[in-house]
Write a protein that holds these residues in place. Structure first.
Motif, mmCIF file in Angstrom:
data_model
loop_
_atom_site.group_PDB
_atom_site.id
_atom_site.type_symbol
_atom_site.label_atom_id
_atom_site.label_comp_id
_atom_site.label_asym_id
_atom_site.label_seq_id
_atom_site.Cartn_x
_atom_site.Cartn_y
_atom_site.Cartn_z
ATOM 1 N N LYS A 39 18.150 45.791 10.619
ATOM 2 C CA LYS A 39 17.417 45.964 11.879
ATOM 3 C C LYS A 39 17.064 47.418 12.175
ATOM 4 O O LYS A 39 16.041 47.716 12.782
ATOM 5 C CB LYS A 39 18.286 45.450 13.043
ATOM 6 N N TRP A 41 17.777 50.426 9.913
ATOM 7 C CA TRP A 41 17.535 51.416 8.845
ATOM 8 C C TRP A 41 16.161 51.177 8.239
ATOM 9 O O TRP A 41 15.811 50.035 7.916
ATOM 10 C CB TRP A 41 18.611 51.310 7.753
ATOM 11 N N ASP A 42 15.444 52.224 7.995
ATOM 12 C CA ASP A 42 14.128 52.056 7.382
ATOM 13 C C ASP A 42 14.325 51.677 5.906
ATOM 14 O O ASP A 42 15.397 51.925 5.332
ATOM 15 C CB ASP A 42 13.280 53.313 7.606
ATOM 16 N N PRO A 43 13.334 51.054 5.305
ATOM 17 C CA PRO A 43 13.525 50.510 3.950
ATOM 18 C C PRO A 43 13.946 51.563 2.925
ATOM 19 O O PRO A 43 14.714 51.247 2.008
ATOM 20 C CB PRO A 43 12.141 49.944 3.605
ATOM 21 N N SER A 44 13.477 52.806 3.083
ATOM 22 C CA SER A 44 13.844 53.818 2.081
ATOM 23 C C SER A 44 15.341 54.103 2.132
ATOM 24 O O SER A 44 15.992 54.303 1.102
ATOM 25 C CB SER A 44 13.045 55.104 2.297
ATOM 26 N N GLU A 74 12.401 44.866 0.928
ATOM 27 C CA GLU A 74 11.014 44.674 0.482
ATOM 28 C C GLU A 74 10.169 45.757 1.123
ATOM 29 O O GLU A 74 10.082 45.840 2.347
ATOM 30 C CB GLU A 74 10.498 43.315 0.952
ATOM 31 N N GLN A 75 9.576 46.590 0.334
ATOM 32 C CA GLN A 75 8.693 47.620 0.880
ATOM 33 C C GLN A 75 7.372 46.954 1.245
ATOM 34 O O GLN A 75 6.741 46.320 0.430
ATOM 35 C CB GLN A 75 8.457 48.712 -0.169
ATOM 36 N N SER A 76 6.996 47.104 2.495
ATOM 37 C CA SER A 76 5.737 46.518 2.916
ATOM 38 C C SER A 76 4.630 47.553 2.720
ATOM 39 O O SER A 76 4.778 48.698 3.118
ATOM 40 C CB SER A 76 5.867 46.089 4.371
ATOM 41 N N ASP A 77 3.551 47.179 2.079
ATOM 42 C CA ASP A 77 2.508 48.183 1.846
ATOM 43 C C ASP A 77 1.142 47.688 2.321
ATOM 44 O O ASP A 77 0.120 48.244 2.004
ATOM 45 C CB ASP A 77 2.446 48.564 0.353
ATOM 46 N N ASP A 78 1.154 46.615 3.130
ATOM 47 C CA ASP A 78 -0.142 46.099 3.556
ATOM 48 C C ASP A 78 -0.418 46.390 5.025
ATOM 49 O O ASP A 78 -1.292 45.822 5.639
ATOM 50 C CB ASP A 78 -0.184 44.580 3.325
ATOM 51 N N ALA A 79 0.374 47.331 5.604
ATOM 52 C CA ALA A 79 0.246 47.547 7.041
ATOM 53 C C ALA A 79 -0.679 48.714 7.352
ATOM 54 O O ALA A 79 -0.882 49.601 6.538
ATOM 55 C CB ALA A 79 1.613 47.822 7.634
ATOM 56 N N GLY A 80 -1.177 48.692 8.577
ATOM 57 C CA GLY A 80 -1.864 49.852 9.119
ATOM 58 C C GLY A 80 -3.293 50.006 8.660
ATOM 59 O O GLY A 80 -3.789 49.282 7.803
ATOM 60 N N TYR A 81 -3.936 50.933 9.254
ATOM 61 C CA TYR A 81 -5.349 51.173 9.013
ATOM 62 C C TYR A 81 -5.618 51.510 7.559
ATOM 63 O O TYR A 81 -6.652 51.196 7.005
ATOM 64 C CB TYR A 81 -5.820 52.298 9.917
ATOM 65 N N PHE A 82 -4.646 52.197 6.963
ATOM 66 C CA PHE A 82 -4.843 52.617 5.576
ATOM 67 C C PHE A 82 -4.366 51.560 4.581
ATOM 68 O O PHE A 82 -4.426 51.777 3.399
ATOM 69 C CB PHE A 82 -4.105 53.930 5.315
ATOM 70 N N LYS B 333 1.927 56.451 2.879
ATOM 71 C CA LYS B 333 1.677 56.293 4.320
ATOM 72 C C LYS B 333 2.917 56.543 5.163
ATOM 73 O O LYS B 333 2.826 56.840 6.352
ATOM 74 C CB LYS B 333 1.076 54.930 4.619
ATOM 75 N N ALA B 358 -0.430 51.617 14.315
ATOM 76 C CA ALA B 358 -1.723 51.083 13.874
ATOM 77 C C ALA B 358 -2.557 52.129 13.136
ATOM 78 O O ALA B 358 -3.279 51.795 12.197
ATOM 79 C CB ALA B 358 -2.489 50.566 15.084
ATOM 80 N N GLY B 361 -0.109 53.567 10.287
ATOM 81 C CA GLY B 361 0.235 52.411 9.454
ATOM 82 C C GLY B 361 1.696 52.309 9.097
ATOM 83 O O GLY B 361 2.068 51.689 8.108
ATOM 84 N N HIS B 596 11.723 43.139 18.249
ATOM 85 C CA HIS B 596 11.849 43.750 16.922
ATOM 86 C C HIS B 596 10.564 43.585 16.107
ATOM 87 O O HIS B 596 9.895 42.551 16.184
ATOM 88 C CB HIS B 596 13.043 43.132 16.182
ATOM 89 N N VAL B 612 -5.332 45.004 13.403
ATOM 90 C CA VAL B 612 -4.843 45.667 12.198
ATOM 91 C C VAL B 612 -3.501 45.057 11.799
ATOM 92 O O VAL B 612 -2.734 44.632 12.670
ATOM 93 C CB VAL B 612 -4.721 47.192 12.459
ATOM 94 N N ALA B 613 -3.239 45.012 10.496
ATOM 95 C CA ALA B 613 -1.936 44.513 10.033
ATOM 96 C C ALA B 613 -0.867 45.552 10.341
ATOM 97 O O ALA B 613 -1.110 46.762 10.237
ATOM 98 C CB ALA B 613 -1.989 44.251 8.536
ATOM 99 N N PRO B 618 11.508 48.430 10.112
ATOM 100 C CA PRO B 618 11.725 49.555 11.035
ATOM 101 C C PRO B 618 11.381 50.883 10.373
ATOM 102 O O PRO B 618 11.504 51.021 9.155
ATOM 103 C CB PRO B 618 13.223 49.472 11.352
ATOM 104 N N GLY B 619 10.965 51.835 11.197
ATOM 105 C CA GLY B 619 10.633 53.157 10.662
ATOM 106 C C GLY B 619 11.813 54.113 10.783
ATOM 107 O O GLY B 619 12.948 53.709 11.081
#
Lengths: 83, 948
Positions: A39, A41-44, A74-82, B333, B358, B361, B596, B612-613, B618-619
């Motif tokens: 919940k 910790w970031d994936p890295s 699982e690293q998500s790489d389909d998010a965000g504008y980029f 990103k 957004a 990303g 969450h 946007v996806a 979490p970051g």
């Protein structure tokens, strides 16, 4: 503690989490630790601790070892504008 | 726009639910029992002349101007002190009353300077008004007799003057200091004609105990106590109601203006958080808004060793966006992120997290609550299901036992502290858990029943010991627990706290608090009636901060002190919009409304709204960002309204992290300490220059209203919008109200919030939605937000920050009344007169052992670093404990604090640092190098004008 997201620091942080859950029933504690890591910790960071365990997991408390074993990152790489 | 004037009813409203009917000047009047005749008359628009009465204060009956005649009663009683009675027939204007009032007024005027035309309050003076109202045309006694016209003016306070020549000795100022503020700094010196208002014992206002809250100035009916800004500029011609931008109390003020110039800030009586009261910061310390240090033009530079170069907004925004894009293209990103600010509005905070999620990303967004109340979010969210306090401030009026843990309300939340002190003067009991003897432990007319001066770092042990007493002495409210909580979880918890190692006798050995005191405090909390817990950063800023919040929640659950007025768990939020910043989705793991990011249903709401996806992971949190920067994986950051270099712990590490980044964008009013490491500076605007909302510690959403044009050209929300558009993620809001509409549409707890609603209601407390259209003053009345209240086992784990031979003292940090957080605002006001530097408080015993005298320069060293500051020898701190504030960058208190943090949230452990102190000759090498670097970094290249 070291000043980066190195295994040593992450081990310290994970063990801190472990100490909170330690008084709870064994299964609850292991699930609690794993859930907390997922919940918050970031994936890295999770990837590093998982890798550290696969390298022997030096310094990880037993409960935390069990919890880290259950983690899937699982690293998500389909998010965000980029994305 | 006009000047907002509030009706003065003369005496406070009665709370009775019984109605009395009487006749005043032939009109039938219906008012609650206990209402004064003066107030009853005002309710129907009849203004009885008065001078010593005002509805912020209890009636006093000294001026003899508000006399009335009552049929069937002898004499002419004062209408302010005479309560209404059924069938009473009152006359407010008779020949007898007219003569009496005129005679009284003649006496006042015969000892009052007749300089109305040049007086600062000309046209806004109650004496002047009432002289006209009673038809005074002359004073038969003349003006040559004994008088006070030559009495010396006291101009010692930076913000207001006291002119005894204009004083009519109505006692309003003294009563305001007692009843409203609760400081008791003022009194009447002398008797009869010689009676004079005295600050302290005939001291100047500045030298006295006066805390400069402004209540006396507000209460004064003449120009005796008046703001220096009114003397200098004149009186306002229009005003707007807005919300203070200082602490989490969130006071409402009238910003009184002349054109675009702010004349004064006057606390608003209808403000539901402050009810017309204020403190020295909100009332007076707004001069930073026009301070010469403000940066008004955007600036960029290639390297932090270069001087700044002023550029156009387009160039600055374009440069920042291209840098973020370049970094992401090269390093992925996740290599950039942003920090939202608790000093900015909800709308601005929402936009920054939206930009990160957004536009960038990723979910690498965090907020300064990380370093203050993030454990509150975790703890109360876990126990009750909502990351917020349970009560409104008014609830304290029905509290019988106040339990304060790790908070210093008279300094950090002064307006609420005044409410609390009033309740304590009425007889409520007080328990304080704090290593330091805060003012509330003993002050005029307030004394703690129990002060538990625990060792820093032992909160969990002591709270669990209190729980031990509740369970083992049969003080648990079993009916409440059975109905409202999970019974099995309670039993597990009860078994845990009952263990001998959690007994007061065992805990006393580590906490340094006598077992008997712990037992008595627990009994009082459990059996003293409505018990309410108020806590601050002394709870959260520990390695067990979240555990402590859970331990607090356990106490409230076990005793049934939740779900009604007078009880509850109340985090006192530090900055003005800490609650709001958290509510708005500033944390890397959750969207607005504490949902969450991994929740598919929630994420889809935002994906649909934003087109946007979004990342489901979490970051990075702020400390993780710093660590990743040193590691080389995090290289760009957008920081809005925060000074992370000064406020975050272990300054050396923060500086190293910032220095490692390729693009640091700072948006702020001033070139703050973080800006020393910035490549782009975007000038921000003050709360006076924009529209928006703040959410205070009681979940109250209040409007911030623009009263002057932004001196930098744009509201902060517009700057974020421009950056987002330059990044390629479009944002097109015409007004902050549209941002709030989006928040309401995507956040269930805010569904009923709109600017129209706030204009209508003044303010509302979330949740505000279909189920609670007028908001929710008290939470968890019938059920907890999560269903059943959750008991959690709270094992005490001692911090790894230990004292030893090398670092034998424990340093703890805090705030002072006159300053706010890193001091960026208050240091640029006359508030520095009260606190021009941070001092190290040290117990006389520890000072003597080290040969330190009061005022000496001392070096404070920890394993993280060392700094110097001057010593204040005092027994407010226990032996073995030292204390300082962190308001001044030259002190660098956070050079000393370490990177230990809360297990759950990474909230830094500011409150426990093992240190050593010794006498010193001057600044440390770090301080000297830092000063030099800061000076170099703040250079701004001269602009070369184009040749004509």
């Amino acid at each position: 503690m070291s000043h980066d997201n190195s295994p040593k620091k992450l081990v310290y942080m994970a063990n801190q989490i472990g100490k909170f859950f330690a008084p709870q029933k064994h299964e609850t504690a292991v699930a609690g630790i794993a859930n907390h890591l997922t919940k918050f910790w970031d994936p890295s960071m999770r990837t590093k601790i998982v890798r550290h365990l696969s390298d022997g997991g030096e310094g990880l408390d037993p409960l935390v070892r069990e919890a880290v074993q259950t983690l899937r990152v699982e690293q998500s790489d389909d998010a965000g504008y980029f994305g | 726009m006009s000047l907002i004037t509030e009706i003065d009813y003369g005496t406070p409203a009665s709370r009775s639910d019984k109605t009395v009917t009487l006749t005043i000047d032939g009109m039938e009047v219906h008012v609650p029992e206990g209402t004064s005749i003066m107030r009853a008359a005002m309710e129907v628009g009849t203004k009885i002349p008065k001078l010593c009465a005002t509805d912020m204060l209890e009636s006093f009956g000294s001026c003899r101007l508000c006399l009335v005649e009552i049929q069937g009663r002898a004499g002419t009683p004062a209408s302010c002190t005479t309560p209404v009675a059924p069938g009473m027939v009152v006359h407010t204007q008779t020949e007898r009353l007219k003569a009496l009032r005129k005679g009284v007024m003649e006496l006042y005027i015969s000892d009052h300077p007749l300089d109305c035309l040049t007086c600062a309050v000309n046209g806004n003076c109650e004496l002047q008004t009432e002289a006209g109202n009673v038809g005074l045309r002359d004073a038969r006694y003349g003006y040559a007799g004994a008088n006070h016209l030559a009495d010396k003016k006291d101009e010692s306070n930076p913000y207001f003057t006291y002119d005894p020549a204009k004083c009519i000795v109505c006692n309003r100022c003294i009563r305001a200091c007692e009843e409203v503020q609760g400081t008791f700094a003022l009194t009447i010196d002398g008797r009869g004609f010689g009676s004079r208002v005295s600050a302290g014992q005939m001291e100047s206002f500045f030298e006295s105990e006066c805390v400069s809250c402004g209540a006396c100035v507000q209460a004064c009916p003449t120009a005796t106590l008046v703001e220096k800004s009114v003397i200098d500029i004149g009186q306002a011609e229009h005003s707007a109601v807005t919300t203070c931008a200082y602490c989490g109390v969130g006071c409402s003020f009238k910003a009184e203006m002349r054109g675009e110039e702010l004349i004064r800030m006057v606390p608003y009586k209808d403000g539901k958080a402050n009810h017309g009261h204020s403190c020295v910061k909100g009332r007076f310390a707004w001069g930073y808004a026009t301070h010469r240090d403000r940066i008004l033009k955007p600036m960029i530079r290639a390297k932090v060793s270069d001087p700044w170069r002023e550029v156009s907004w387009d160039e600055a925004i374009g440069h920042a966006a291209s840098e973020f894009k370049r970094i992401q293209a090269a390093h992925g990103k996740n290599s950039v992120g942003g920090i939202t600010s608790s000093r900015c509005t909800n709308e601005e905070t929402y936009l920054v997290q939206k930009l990160v999620r957004a536009g960038f990303g990723n979910n690498n967004v965090d907020t300064c609550a990380r370093v203050c109340h993030s454990p509150t979010g975790y703890g109360l969210g876990t126990a009750f299901g909502t990351s917020a306090g349970t009560q409104d401030f008014d609830s304290v009026d029905e509290t019988d036992v106040v339990l304060i843990i790790g908070a210093n309300p008279t300094d950090a939340h002064p307006v609420f502290a005044s409410r609390m002190k009033k309740r304590l003067r009425e007889g409520a009991k007080l328990i304080i858990l704090d290593p330091r003897r805060i003012d509330l432990v003993r002050m005029p007319h307030v004394a703690a029943d129990y002060h538990l001066p625990l060792q820093p770092g032992t909160n969990v042990a002591v709270l669990t010991a209190l729980a031990h007493v509740l369970v083992t002495e049969g003080l648990v409210n079993e009916a409440f627990v059975r109905e409202r909580c999970d019974w099995q979880e309670f039993q597990d918890w009860a078994e845990f706290v009952s263990k001998p190692r959690n007994s007061p006798e065992e805990v006393a050995k580590v906490a340094g608090v006598p077992a008997d005191t712990i037992r008595k405090a627990a009994r009082l909390y459990a059996t003293g009636g409505n018990a309410a817990i108020y806590y601050g950063l002394g709870v959260t800023e520990h390695s067990q901060g979240s555990t402590t919040v859970l331990a607090i929640a356990n106490l409230a659950l076990a005793t049934g002190n939740l779900g009604r007025r007078g009880v509850g768990v109340n985090p006192l939020r530090g900055q003005n919009n800490v609650q709001g910043a958290c509510d708005m989705g500033s944390f890397p793991h959750e969207f607005s409304g504490y949902r969450h990011v991994s929740n598919d249903a929630v994420r889809s709401i935002f994906e649909k709204a934003w087109g946007v996806a979004l990342d489901k992971e979490p970051g990075l949190r702020i400390p993780n960002m710093f660590d990743a920067a040193v590691e080389g994986t995090f290289r760009g950051i957008y920081v809005q309204g925060e000074d992370i270099l000064q406020s975050d712990p272990d300054t050396t590490h923060v500086a190293r992290s910032l220095a490692a980044m390729e693009c640091v964008v700072v948006q702020d009013l001033f070139l703050n300490e973080t800006a020393n490491y910035a490549h782009v500076f975007l000038p921000g605007c003050t709360f006076l220059e924009k529209d928006g909302t703040f959410t205070n510690a009681e979940r109250r959403i209040g409007r911030v209203r623009k009263v002057m044009s932004p001196k930098n050209g744009f509201g902060d929300w517009e700057i974020t919008m421009a950056l987002s558009n330059a990044m390629g993620f479009p944002m097109n809001y015409a007004h902050p109200s549209e941002i709030m509409d989006e928040i309401a549409a995507t956040t269930p707890t805010f569904a009923g919030v709109s600017y129209a609603k706030l204009d209508e209601a003044g303010s509302v407390q979330w949740p505000c939605n279909e189920s609670a259209p007028e908001g929710t003053p008290i939470m968890h009345i019938d059920a907890f937000a999560r269903g059943k209240g959750k008991f959690v086992v709270t094992e005490y784990v001692a911090t790894d920050e230990r004292t030893g031979a090398r670092f034998p003292l424990l340093l703890t940090t805090g705030r002072i009344l006159s300053h706010y957080n890193v001091g960026a605002q208050t240091r640029r006001t006359a508030n520095v007169a009260w606190h021009e530097e941070d001092r190290l408080e040290i117990h006389p015993h520890d000072a003597e052992q080290r040969g330190v005298r009061d005022g000496d320069w001392v070096k404070v060293s920890s394993r993280a670093g060392e700094t110097t500051l001057r010593a204040l020898v005092t027994d407010r701190v226990a032996t073995g404990v030292v204390y300082t504030t962190f308001h001044h960058p030259s002190t660098q208190a956070n050079v000393v604090t370490t990177d230990f943090s809360d297990w759950a949230t990474n909230c830094p452990e500011y409150k426990v640092t093992a240190v050593q102190t010794s006498r010193s000759n001057g600044p440390t090498g770090w301080q000297e190098r830092y000063r030099e670097q800061a000076e170099q970094s703040r250079r701004i290249a001269e602009t070369v004008e184009a040749a004509e």
